[in-house]
Design a protein around this motif. Structure first.
Motif, PDB file in Angstrom:
ATOM      1  N   ASN A  16      -4.582  -9.565  -3.950  1.00 12.37           N
ATOM      2  CA  ASN A  16      -4.449  -8.425  -4.852  1.00 12.37           C
ATOM      3  C   ASN A  16      -3.498  -7.401  -4.246  1.00 12.37           C
ATOM      4  N   SER A  17      -3.068  -6.438  -5.057  1.00 13.15           N
ATOM      5  CA  SER A  17      -2.315  -5.294  -4.545  1.00 13.15           C
ATOM      6  C   SER A  17      -3.318  -4.285  -4.004  1.00 13.15           C
ATOM      7  N   LEU A  18      -3.193  -3.957  -2.732  1.00 19.36           N
ATOM      8  CA  LEU A  18      -4.136  -3.047  -2.090  1.00 19.36           C
ATOM      9  C   LEU A  18      -3.397  -1.805  -1.611  1.00 19.36           C
ATOM     10  N   TYR A  19      -3.889  -0.656  -1.994  1.00 18.33           N
ATOM     11  CA  TYR A  19      -3.324   0.616  -1.551  1.00 18.33           C
ATOM     12  C   TYR A  19      -4.354   1.320  -0.677  1.00 18.33           C
ATOM     13  N   ILE A  20      -3.917   1.835   0.470  1.00 21.94           N
ATOM     14  CA  ILE A  20      -4.829   2.547   1.366  1.00 21.94           C
ATOM     15  C   ILE A  20      -4.234   3.908   1.708  1.00 21.94           C
ATOM     16  N   PRO A  21      -5.098   4.877   2.069  1.00 18.31           N
ATOM     17  CA  PRO A  21      -4.588   6.195   2.476  1.00 18.31           C
ATOM     18  C   PRO A  21      -4.001   6.125   3.884  1.00 18.31           C
ATOM     19  N   VAL A  22      -2.783   6.639   4.034  1.00 16.59           N
ATOM     20  CA  VAL A  22      -2.073   6.588   5.309  1.00 16.59           C
ATOM     21  C   VAL A  22      -1.610   7.990   5.670  1.00 16.59           C
ATOM     22  N   ASP A  23      -1.751   8.368   6.935  1.00 12.34           N
ATOM     23  CA  ASP A  23      -1.296   9.685   7.381  1.00 12.34           C
ATOM     24  C   ASP A  23       0.221   9.732   7.434  1.00 12.34           C
ATOM     25  N   THR A  24       0.796  10.794   6.862  1.00 15.29           N
ATOM     26  CA  THR A  24       2.234  11.039   6.945  1.00 15.29           C
ATOM     27  C   THR A  24       2.440  12.490   7.348  1.00 15.29           C
ATOM     28  N   ALA A  25       3.689  12.869   7.583  1.00 11.72           N
ATOM     29  CA  ALA A  25       3.991  14.255   7.959  1.00 11.72           C
ATOM     30  C   ALA A  25       3.579  15.229   6.863  1.00 11.72           C
ATOM     31  N   ALA A  26       3.570  14.762   5.623  1.00  8.22           N
ATOM     32  CA  ALA A  26       3.215  15.620   4.491  1.00  8.22           C
ATOM     33  C   ALA A  26       1.727  15.545   4.152  1.00  8.22           C
ATOM     34  N   GLY A  27       0.951  14.813   4.936  1.00  8.55           N
ATOM     35  CA  GLY A  27      -0.471  14.644   4.653  1.00  8.55           C
ATOM     36  C   GLY A  27      -0.779  13.209   4.253  1.00  8.55           C
ATOM     37  N   ALA A  28      -2.039  12.922   3.961  1.00  5.19           N
ATOM     38  CA  ALA A  28      -2.433  11.563   3.601  1.00  5.19           C
ATOM     39  C   ALA A  28      -1.874  11.185   2.237  1.00  5.19           C
ATOM     40  N   LYS A  29      -1.326   9.982   2.136  1.00  8.40           N
ATOM     41  CA  LYS A  29      -0.865   9.489   0.844  1.00  8.40           C
ATOM     42  C   LYS A  29      -1.157   7.993   0.769  1.00  8.40           C
ATOM     43  N   TYR A  30      -1.098   7.453  -0.436  1.00  9.18           N
ATOM     44  CA  TYR A  30      -1.393   6.039  -0.637  1.00  9.18           C
ATOM     45  C   TYR A  30      -0.142   5.201  -0.452  1.00  9.18           C
ATOM     46  N   GLU A  31      -0.267   4.102   0.298  1.00 13.49           N
ATOM     47  CA  GLU A  31       0.820   3.155   0.462  1.00 13.49           C
ATOM     48  C   GLU A  31       0.272   1.754   0.253  1.00 13.49           C
ATOM     49  N   LYS A  32       1.134   0.872  -0.248  1.00  8.78           N
ATOM     50  CA  LYS A  32       0.714  -0.520  -0.420  1.00  8.78           C
ATOM     51  C   LYS A  32       0.521  -1.145   0.953  1.00  8.78           C
ATOM     52  N   TYR A  33      -0.602  -1.780   1.155  1.00  8.80           N
ATOM     53  CA  TYR A  33      -0.942  -2.331   2.463  1.00  8.80           C
ATOM     54  C   TYR A  33      -0.067  -3.540   2.786  1.00  8.80           C
ATOM     55  N   ASP A  34       0.567  -3.504   3.979  1.00 13.37           N
ATOM     56  CA  ASP A  34       1.389  -4.634   4.403  1.00 13.37           C
ATOM     57  C   ASP A  34       0.998  -5.154   5.785  1.00 13.37           C
ATOM     58  N   GLY A  35      -0.117  -4.661   6.318  1.00 17.27           N
ATOM     59  CA  GLY A  35      -0.596  -5.145   7.610  1.00 17.27           C
ATOM     60  C   GLY A  35      -0.178  -4.292   8.789  1.00 17.27           C
ATOM     61  N   THR A  36       0.695  -3.300   8.550  1.00 18.30           N
ATOM     62  CA  THR A  36       1.180  -2.474   9.667  1.00 18.30           C
ATOM     63  C   THR A  36       0.555  -1.086   9.695  1.00 18.30           C
ATOM     64  N   GLN A  37      -0.049  -0.665   8.580  1.00 15.71           N
ATOM     65  CA  GLN A  37      -0.557   0.706   8.509  1.00 15.71           C
ATOM     66  C   GLN A  37      -1.958   0.833   9.108  1.00 15.71           C
ATOM     67  N   THR A  38      -2.279   2.056   9.504  1.00 11.69           N
ATOM     68  CA  THR A  38      -3.628   2.412   9.928  1.00 11.69           C
ATOM     69  C   THR A  38      -4.200   3.370   8.895  1.00 11.69           C
TER      70      THR A  38
END
Length: 201
Positions: free
Chosen positions: A20-42
Motif C-alpha cells: 500500500n501507499s504509506l505516509y508517516i510523519p517526518v521531522d523537517t526544518a519546518a516541523g513535522a509533515k507527512y512523507e511517503k514511506y521509502d524505508g529511509t525516514q524516521t
C-alpha cells in the motif's frame, strides 16, 4: 492488545508499504509533515506531544476536529475567549525546548515534595491495587511530561475551584462556552465538507 517494539516498527512499515501507499510523519526544518514511506525516514517524535495517533496515521481520510477560517486553525480558546477557558501545561514549542535541553523527570520528583507524595501514593496503591509501572514511568521517562506540567495543573485546578465558588462568573463562563462551541458542531462540519470537499449543495 498486541504490541510491537520500536525496533521492529520499520519492519512493520516496510511490510505495509510493500502492498500500500504509506505516509508517516517526518521531522523537517519546518516541523513535522507527512512523507511517503521509502524505508529511509524516521517517524517524528511529535506523535507523542502534539497530535493523536489517529491524526497522524489517517490525515487523508478524516479530520473532523481541525477547523480553519482563512487558513487559520480555530481552537476552542479562540472561539470562547481567553477569559472563559482554563488552560494548563506547556505549549508545543516549550515541549520541544524541554526535550532538547534534556528532560529529566526525576529532578521534579526529587525537588517537589507534592509530586513526590503523589508518586509515592501511586506506589502504595489505591484500594489494594498498586501501580508501580505508572509510578516508575513518571520518575524515569515520563514521555508525556506529566511532572513538568504538574504545578501548572495545580494552579489551574485552584483557579477552577475559585471560579466555581463565584456562581455568577461560573455561569457566565459556562454560557460563553456553550455559545462559542457551535462552530465545532457535527452539523457545521458536515455542511462544510459537503460544500467545500464533496461539492454537494
Amino acid at each position: 492488545m498486541r504490541k510491537i517494539s520500536l525496533d521492529k516498527l520499520n519492519q512493520l512499515f516496510a511490510e505495509i508499504a510493500s502492498k500500500n501507499s504509506l505516509y508517516i510523519p517526518v521531522d523537517t526544518a519546518a516541523g513535522a509533515k507527512y512523507e511517503k514511506y521509502d524505508g529511509t525516514q524516521t517517524m517524528s517524535e511529535a506523535l507523542n506531544t502534539t497530535r493523536s495517533a489517529k491524526d497522524f496515521f489517517f490525515p487523508q481520510t478524516e479530520n473532523l476536529v481541525d477547523f480553519k477560517i482563512e487558513g487559520k486553525n480555530i481552537e476552542i480558546k479562540e472561539a470562547v475567549g481567553d477569559d472563559n477557558i482554563i488552560i494548563f501545561g506547556m505549549n508545543a514549542d516549550e515541549v520541544v525546548a524541554k526535550k532538547q535541553e534534556g528532560y529529566n523527570p526525576k529532578s521534579y520528583y526529587d525537588s517537589n515534595e507534592t509530586i513526590k507524595q503523589a508518586v509515592n501514593r501511586i506506589y502504595k496503591g489505591i484500594n489494594g491495587c498498586a501501580f508501580n509501572e505508572i509510578a516508575n514511568s513518571l520518575q524515569n521517562s515520563d514521555p508525556y511530561m506529566v511532572l513538568a506540567d504538574f504545578d501548572s495543573y495545580r494552579a489551574a485546578q485552584k483557579r477552577s475551584s475559585e471560579l466555581y465558588n463565584d456562581k455568577y462568573t461560573w455561569l457566565r463562563m459556562s454560557l460563553q462556552n456553550i455559545a462559542g462551541a457551535g462552530i465545532f458542531s457535527a452539523d457545521r462540519a458536515v455542511n462544510d465538507y459537503a460544500r467545500d470537499i464533496w461539492g454537494i449543495r
